[in-house]
Design a protein around this motif. Structure first.
Motif, PDB file in Angstrom:
ATOM      1  N   LYS A 197       0.839  -1.195   0.000  1.00 23.42           N
ATOM      2  CA  LYS A 197       0.000   0.000   0.000  1.00 23.42           C
ATOM      3  C   LYS A 197       0.873   1.245   0.000  1.00 23.42           C
ATOM      4  O   LYS A 197       2.021   1.214   0.424  1.00 23.42           O
ATOM      5  CB  LYS A 197      -0.906   0.000   1.229  1.00 23.42           C
ATOM      6  CG  LYS A 197      -1.865  -1.169   1.238  1.00 23.42           C
ATOM      7  CD  LYS A 197      -3.039  -0.868   2.102  1.00 23.42           C
ATOM      8  CE  LYS A 197      -3.968  -2.039   2.103  1.00 23.42           C
ATOM      9  NZ  LYS A 197      -5.171  -1.815   1.392  1.00 23.42           N
ATOM     10  N   TRP A 198       0.316   2.330  -0.481  1.00 21.27           N
ATOM     11  CA  TRP A 198       1.001   3.619  -0.479  1.00 21.27           C
ATOM     12  C   TRP A 198       0.541   4.397   0.731  1.00 21.27           C
ATOM     13  O   TRP A 198      -0.600   4.302   1.147  1.00 21.27           O
ATOM     14  CB  TRP A 198       0.681   4.379  -1.756  1.00 21.27           C
ATOM     15  CG  TRP A 198       1.348   3.778  -2.957  1.00 21.27           C
ATOM     16  CD1 TRP A 198       0.942   2.690  -3.657  1.00 21.27           C
ATOM     17  CD2 TRP A 198       2.551   4.221  -3.568  1.00 21.27           C
ATOM     18  NE1 TRP A 198       1.815   2.430  -4.673  1.00 21.27           N
ATOM     19  CE2 TRP A 198       2.812   3.360  -4.648  1.00 21.27           C
ATOM     20  CE3 TRP A 198       3.421   5.268  -3.318  1.00 21.27           C
ATOM     21  CZ2 TRP A 198       3.914   3.520  -5.472  1.00 21.27           C
ATOM     22  CZ3 TRP A 198       4.516   5.427  -4.138  1.00 21.27           C
ATOM     23  CH2 TRP A 198       4.761   4.555  -5.209  1.00 21.27           C
ATOM     24  N   ARG A 199       1.424   5.167   1.321  1.00 22.57           N
ATOM     25  CA  ARG A 199       1.098   5.972   2.497  1.00 22.57           C
ATOM     26  C   ARG A 199       1.396   7.436   2.225  1.00 22.57           C
ATOM     27  O   ARG A 199       2.213   7.760   1.369  1.00 22.57           O
ATOM     28  CB  ARG A 199       1.929   5.536   3.702  1.00 22.57           C
ATOM     29  CG  ARG A 199       1.550   4.212   4.259  1.00 22.57           C
ATOM     30  CD  ARG A 199       2.311   3.964   5.523  1.00 22.57           C
ATOM     31  NE  ARG A 199       1.999   2.648   6.055  1.00 22.57           N
ATOM     32  CZ  ARG A 199       2.615   2.121   7.077  1.00 22.57           C
ATOM     33  NH1 ARG A 199       3.580   2.783   7.681  1.00 22.57           N
ATOM     34  NH2 ARG A 199       2.286   0.937   7.516  1.00 22.57           N
ATOM     35  N   ILE A 200       0.736   8.283   3.006  1.00 19.18           N
ATOM     36  CA  ILE A 200       1.094   9.695   2.984  1.00 19.18           C
ATOM     37  C   ILE A 200       1.437  10.111   4.403  1.00 19.18           C
ATOM     38  O   ILE A 200       0.900   9.568   5.370  1.00 19.18           O
ATOM     39  CB  ILE A 200      -0.015  10.602   2.400  1.00 19.18           C
ATOM     40  CG1 ILE A 200      -1.255  10.607   3.281  1.00 19.18           C
ATOM     41  CG2 ILE A 200      -0.375  10.211   0.997  1.00 19.18           C
ATOM     42  CD1 ILE A 200      -2.276  11.622   2.861  1.00 19.18           C
ATOM     43  N   SER A 243       1.518  15.188  12.897  1.00 13.21           N
ATOM     44  CA  SER A 243       2.843  14.584  12.968  1.00 13.21           C
ATOM     45  C   SER A 243       2.790  13.065  13.069  1.00 13.21           C
ATOM     46  O   SER A 243       3.707  12.390  12.634  1.00 13.21           O
ATOM     47  CB  SER A 243       3.631  15.148  14.146  1.00 13.21           C
ATOM     48  OG  SER A 243       3.003  14.797  15.364  1.00 13.21           O
ATOM     49  N   ASN A 244       1.739  12.519  13.638  1.00  8.76           N
ATOM     50  CA  ASN A 244       1.633  11.067  13.790  1.00  8.76           C
ATOM     51  C   ASN A 244       0.562  10.461  12.904  1.00  8.76           C
ATOM     52  O   ASN A 244       0.175   9.318  13.104  1.00  8.76           O
ATOM     53  CB  ASN A 244       1.336  10.720  15.250  1.00  8.76           C
ATOM     54  CG  ASN A 244       2.470  11.122  16.154  1.00  8.76           C
ATOM     55  OD1 ASN A 244       3.620  10.958  15.791  1.00  8.76           O
ATOM     56  ND2 ASN A 244       2.149  11.666  17.309  1.00  8.76           N
ATOM     57  N   LEU A 245       0.078  11.213  11.933  1.00  8.45           N
ATOM     58  CA  LEU A 245      -0.982  10.736  11.061  1.00  8.45           C
ATOM     59  C   LEU A 245      -0.387  10.096   9.817  1.00  8.45           C
ATOM     60  O   LEU A 245       0.351  10.739   9.078  1.00  8.45           O
ATOM     61  CB  LEU A 245      -1.900  11.895  10.669  1.00  8.45           C
ATOM     62  CG  LEU A 245      -3.047  11.556   9.728  1.00  8.45           C
ATOM     63  CD1 LEU A 245      -4.012  10.585  10.405  1.00  8.45           C
ATOM     64  CD2 LEU A 245      -3.774  12.810   9.319  1.00  8.45           C
ATOM     65  N   HIS A 246      -0.679   8.824   9.604  1.00  7.34           N
ATOM     66  CA  HIS A 246      -0.261   8.102   8.405  1.00  7.34           C
ATOM     67  C   HIS A 246      -1.526   7.532   7.784  1.00  7.34           C
ATOM     68  O   HIS A 246      -2.281   6.827   8.442  1.00  7.34           O
ATOM     69  CB  HIS A 246       0.706   6.968   8.727  1.00  7.34           C
ATOM     70  CG  HIS A 246       1.990   7.434   9.320  1.00  7.34           C
ATOM     71  ND1 HIS A 246       3.071   7.790   8.560  1.00  7.34           N
ATOM     72  CD2 HIS A 246       2.362   7.617  10.602  1.00  7.34           C
ATOM     73  CE1 HIS A 246       4.061   8.164   9.347  1.00  7.34           C
ATOM     74  NE2 HIS A 246       3.654   8.071  10.599  1.00  7.34           N
TER      75      HIS A 246
END
Length: 122
Positions: free
Chosen positions: A43-46, A69-72
């Motif tokens: 999967k791709w993450r941002i 800051s901790n959001l993926h």
């Protein structure tokens, strides 16, 4: 749509619109080197660029006042992540994964008896 609800929650925490100017990195995570499987690497993450962090004086933990800051977030493709960034006006940077050179390995080669693989122990 859960993504739009999440985006509304994030925007409501930062009223200045500062998150719109931050650069989002779109990447495909590497597989875990401690495991033989590839779970989670398809999967791709941002992730948003990290704003300032500081050491909490009470506990010594790394702290931040930045809710992003901790959001993926995970997406099925890079194009889906790009579409999300374009929809909400984020600047983005796509980091392409490095090609993986697979070596052909065989357990039988541990016991091969040829002059190319045999090691003299004298």
């Amino acid at each position: 749509d859960p993504l739009s609800n999440l985006h509304k929650a994030v925007v409501s925490t930062q009223s200045t619109g500062e998150e719109q100017r931050r650069v989002v990195q779109i990447f495909k995570p590497a597989k875990n080197v401690m495991q033989s499987g590839t779970h989670g690497s398809h999967k791709w993450r941002i992730r948003w660029d990290t704003q300032e962090r500081y050491e909490n004086p009470l506990m010594g933990w790394a702290s931040s006042g930045d809710p992003l800051s901790n959001l993926h977030m995970e997406f099925s493709s890079a194009q889906a992540a790009i579409n999300y960034c374009a929809k909400y006006g984020f600047e983005y940077e796509v980091i392409e994964p490095k090609p993986v050179a697979k070596k052909v390995k065989s357990y039988a080669q541990n016991f091969a008896w040829s002059s190319h693989t045999r090691v003299v122990t004298k």
